[in-house]
Design a protein around this motif. Structure first.
Motif, short mmCIF file in Angstrom:
data_model
loop_
_atom_site.label_atom_id
_atom_site.label_comp_id
_atom_site.label_asym_id
_atom_site.label_seq_id
_atom_site.Cartn_x
_atom_site.Cartn_y
_atom_site.Cartn_z
N LYS A 185 1.29 9.62 -15.30
CA LYS A 185 0.76 10.62 -14.37
C LYS A 185 1.78 11.73 -14.09
CE LYS A 185 -3.41 8.98 -13.02
NZ LYS A 185 -3.61 7.78 -12.20
N ALA A 186 3.05 11.36 -14.01
CA ALA A 186 4.11 12.34 -13.72
C ALA A 186 4.14 13.43 -14.77
CB ALA A 186 5.47 11.65 -13.67
N PHE A 187 3.90 13.01 -15.96
CA PHE A 187 3.93 13.84 -17.13
C PHE A 187 2.86 14.94 -17.07
CE2 PHE A 187 3.36 13.92 -21.84
CZ PHE A 187 4.63 14.35 -22.10
N ALA A 188 1.75 14.62 -16.43
CA ALA A 188 0.64 15.56 -16.35
C ALA A 188 0.69 16.40 -15.08
CB ALA A 188 -0.68 14.81 -16.43
N GLU A 189 1.70 16.17 -14.22
CA GLU A 189 1.83 16.92 -12.96
C GLU A 189 2.38 18.31 -13.21
OE1 GLU A 189 2.40 15.78 -9.16
OE2 GLU A 189 0.58 14.72 -9.79
N ARG A 190 1.80 19.26 -12.53
CA ARG A 190 2.33 20.61 -12.60
C ARG A 190 3.72 20.63 -11.93
NH1 ARG A 190 -1.48 24.83 -12.91
NH2 ARG A 190 -3.04 23.42 -12.06
N GLY A 191 4.64 21.40 -12.46
CA GLY A 191 5.93 21.54 -11.80
C GLY A 191 6.98 20.51 -12.18
N ASP B 201 0.82 -1.21 0.00
CA ASP B 201 0.00 0.00 0.00
C ASP B 201 0.85 1.26 0.00
OD1 ASP B 201 0.85 0.44 2.62
OD2 ASP B 201 -0.87 -0.62 3.47
N ALA B 202 0.16 2.40 -0.05
CA ALA B 202 0.83 3.69 -0.18
C ALA B 202 1.75 3.98 1.00
CB ALA B 202 -0.21 4.80 -0.34
N ALA B 203 1.32 3.62 2.22
CA ALA B 203 2.15 3.89 3.40
C ALA B 203 3.47 3.13 3.30
CB ALA B 203 1.39 3.49 4.66
N GLU B 204 3.37 1.90 2.83
CA GLU B 204 4.60 1.09 2.68
C GLU B 204 5.52 1.69 1.61
OE1 GLU B 204 3.77 -3.52 3.39
OE2 GLU B 204 2.20 -2.57 2.18
N LEU B 205 4.91 2.21 0.54
CA LEU B 205 5.73 2.81 -0.52
C LEU B 205 6.44 4.06 -0.02
CD1 LEU B 205 6.78 2.89 -3.41
CD2 LEU B 205 4.68 4.07 -4.09
N LEU B 206 5.70 4.86 0.75
CA LEU B 206 6.30 6.08 1.31
C LEU B 206 7.49 5.72 2.20
CD1 LEU B 206 5.89 9.15 1.38
CD2 LEU B 206 4.56 8.85 3.47
N GLU B 207 7.30 4.67 3.00
CA GLU B 207 8.37 4.20 3.87
C GLU B 207 9.56 3.71 3.03
OE1 GLU B 207 6.80 1.52 6.88
OE2 GLU B 207 8.86 0.78 7.21
N SER C 125 10.00 -7.59 4.34
CA SER C 125 9.38 -8.88 4.61
C SER C 125 8.71 -9.50 3.39
CB SER C 125 8.39 -8.77 5.77
OG SER C 125 7.36 -7.87 5.41
N LYS C 126 8.27 -8.67 2.45
CA LYS C 126 7.54 -9.21 1.30
C LYS C 126 8.44 -9.53 0.10
CE LYS C 126 3.27 -6.96 2.67
NZ LYS C 126 2.32 -5.86 2.43
N GLY C 127 9.72 -9.10 0.20
CA GLY C 127 10.65 -9.41 -0.88
C GLY C 127 10.53 -8.45 -2.05
N ALA C 128 10.85 -8.95 -3.23
CA ALA C 128 10.86 -8.09 -4.42
C ALA C 128 9.44 -7.76 -4.88
CB ALA C 128 11.62 -8.78 -5.54
N ILE C 129 9.18 -6.48 -5.06
CA ILE C 129 7.88 -6.04 -5.57
C ILE C 129 8.14 -5.52 -6.98
CG2 ILE C 129 5.88 -4.54 -5.13
CD1 ILE C 129 6.52 -6.20 -2.67
N SER C 130 7.35 -5.95 -7.94
CA SER C 130 7.67 -5.55 -9.32
C SER C 130 7.25 -4.11 -9.58
CB SER C 130 7.02 -6.51 -10.31
OG SER C 130 5.70 -6.16 -10.53
N PRO C 131 8.01 -3.42 -10.47
CA PRO C 131 7.73 -2.01 -10.73
C PRO C 131 6.31 -1.78 -11.24
CG PRO C 131 9.50 -2.83 -12.17
CD PRO C 131 9.20 -3.89 -11.19
N GLY C 132 5.79 -2.73 -12.01
CA GLY C 132 4.42 -2.59 -12.48
C GLY C 132 3.46 -2.38 -11.32
N VAL C 133 3.73 -3.07 -10.20
CA VAL C 133 2.86 -2.98 -9.01
C VAL C 133 3.07 -1.66 -8.27
CG1 VAL C 133 2.39 -3.97 -6.73
CG2 VAL C 133 2.68 -5.47 -8.71
N ASN D 173 -1.80 5.84 -8.09
CA ASN D 173 -3.17 5.86 -7.55
C ASN D 173 -3.28 6.48 -6.17
OD1 ASN D 173 -3.99 4.59 -9.90
ND2 ASN D 173 -3.64 2.54 -9.04
N SER D 174 -2.15 6.81 -5.56
CA SER D 174 -2.22 7.35 -4.20
C SER D 174 -1.65 8.77 -4.13
CB SER D 174 -1.48 6.43 -3.22
OG SER D 174 -0.13 6.33 -3.61
N GLY D 175 -1.53 9.41 -5.28
CA GLY D 175 -1.05 10.79 -5.29
C GLY D 175 0.41 10.93 -4.89
N MET D 176 1.19 9.88 -5.06
CA MET D 176 2.60 9.93 -4.65
C MET D 176 3.55 9.99 -5.83
SD MET D 176 2.65 7.35 -1.47
CE MET D 176 4.37 7.05 -1.73
N ILE D 177 3.01 10.25 -7.00
CA ILE D 177 3.85 10.18 -8.18
C ILE D 177 4.95 11.24 -8.18
CG2 ILE D 177 2.69 11.59 -9.98
CD1 ILE D 177 3.98 7.96 -10.28
#
Ligand code: C2E
Ligand code: MG
Ligand code: MG
Ligand code: MG
Length: 278
Positions: free
Chosen positions: A121-127, A27-33, A68-76, A83-87
């Motif tokens: 999504k990054a492409f459409a971000e302002r800034g 999830d997003a919290a894990e990605l932020l971490e 703990s979950k190992g390798a997460i693929s970039p597609g995921v 989808n979580s506004g972290m782009i």
């Protein structure tokens, strides 16, 4: 303790051609971490000039090894970021990682242009323009040593802002490459409005092209199209030497794939760059 360390190691069977194949739910919290806690790494895959048989650049491919979950693929995890506004955070991490690599290679005495993937999504971000130009400045990297890989989907998702930012980036000297060419749902006509300097033919056309006449014809047509448009062509997913040679005969400038090299950690890549005289 030992068992825990063992659990964190990424077993070889989870890396297919240097690509993580496992993908637990995250999830997003894990990605932020992960972004803030150094769980992400930028791996590099060589891009070779066919005629010179020389590595002339590398594509940055993000890797996440979850404790703990190992390798997460970039597609995921890229989907999670989108989808979580972290782009924007992910793009900042990615730009810094790619440009740090260019700076490290330079310190080792090599010019290594790096191709950075940019999510739709990054492409459409302002800034975005300010963010990337700021990162170039921070790492003291010349714009010509950064290539942005964007997909056709990115081009269509926010045509106004996307086109405008892409023109600004191009005007600043950053090269733009159309990734996964041929599989997006964008019309070729969109390319009329974009200053792309490079086309990457999607691996789905390339990998089996010697055994499939349709694919071969399409690869030929895409190479002709790119040349007509004054773009460089990269064939992705080149897995064997015969395909590599055939692509050279067809006038394809650059190749990328297992036949040239698998994605590997940046430090390793730079070390080999020095050793092989690449
Ligand atoms: P892509 O940009 O088209 O990257 C090429 C993918 O093909 C990579 O998968 C690479 O490992 C794989 N590949 C390379 N050579 C071969 C080959 O010879 N045969 C086969 N079968 N596959 C090959 P990967 O690393 O899993 O990346 C998948 C996609 O995830 C990328 O596609 C890109 O769209 C996205 N991605 C990866 N890293 C990043 C990143 O840092 N930022 C963004 N926005 N997207 C990323
Ligand atoms: Mg790419
Ligand atoms: Mg691609
Ligand atoms: Mg692809």
């Amino acid at each position: 303790e030992q068992a825990m360390l063992e659990a964190r190691r990424v077993p070889d069977h989870m890396l297919l051609g240097g690509t993580p194949v496992q993908s637990d739910g995250v999830d997003a919290a894990e990605l932020l971490e992960a972004i803030n806690g150094g769980q992400l790494a930028m791996h590099l895959q060589p891009i070779m000039d066919v005629r010179q048989r020389k590595v002339v650049g590398a594509e940055g491919l993000a890797r996440w090894f979850h404790p703990s979950k190992g390798a997460i693929s970039p597609g995921v995890f890229i989907a999670v970021a989108e989808n979580s506004g972290m782009i924007s955070q992910f793009t900042r991490w990615s730009a810094n990682a790619c440009l740090q690599i260019v700076a490290q290679a330079r310190e080792a005495g090599h010019r290594l242009p790096v191709s950075m993937n940019l999510s739709a999504k990054a492409f459409a971000e302002r800034g975005l323009v300010e963010q990337l130009l700021g990162a170039l400045k921070l790492w003291d990297v010349e714009p010509k040593d950064l290539v942005l890989e964007v997909t056709e989907t990115a081009i269509v998702s926010d045509i106004q802002r996307g086109a405008c930012q892409l023109r600004q980036l191009n005007a600043a000297g950053i090269r733009v490459s159309i990734d996964d060419f041929g599989v997006g749902n964008a019309s070729v006509a969109y390319l009329k409005q974009f200053p792309a300097t490079e086309m990457k033919i999607d691996q789905s056309f390339v990998t089996g092209m010697l055994g499939d006449l349709r694919s071969l014809q399409m690869v030929k047509a895409m190479i002709a199209f790119a040349r007509q448009m004054g773009m460089r062509v990269v064939a992705e997913g080149v897995e064997d030497e015969n395909t590599l040679e055939a692509l050279g005969d067809l006038g394809c400038n650059l190749v990328q794939g297992w036949a040239v090299g698998k994605p590997q950690p940046a430090s390793e890549f730079i070390r080999e760059l020095a050793g092989s005289g690449r």
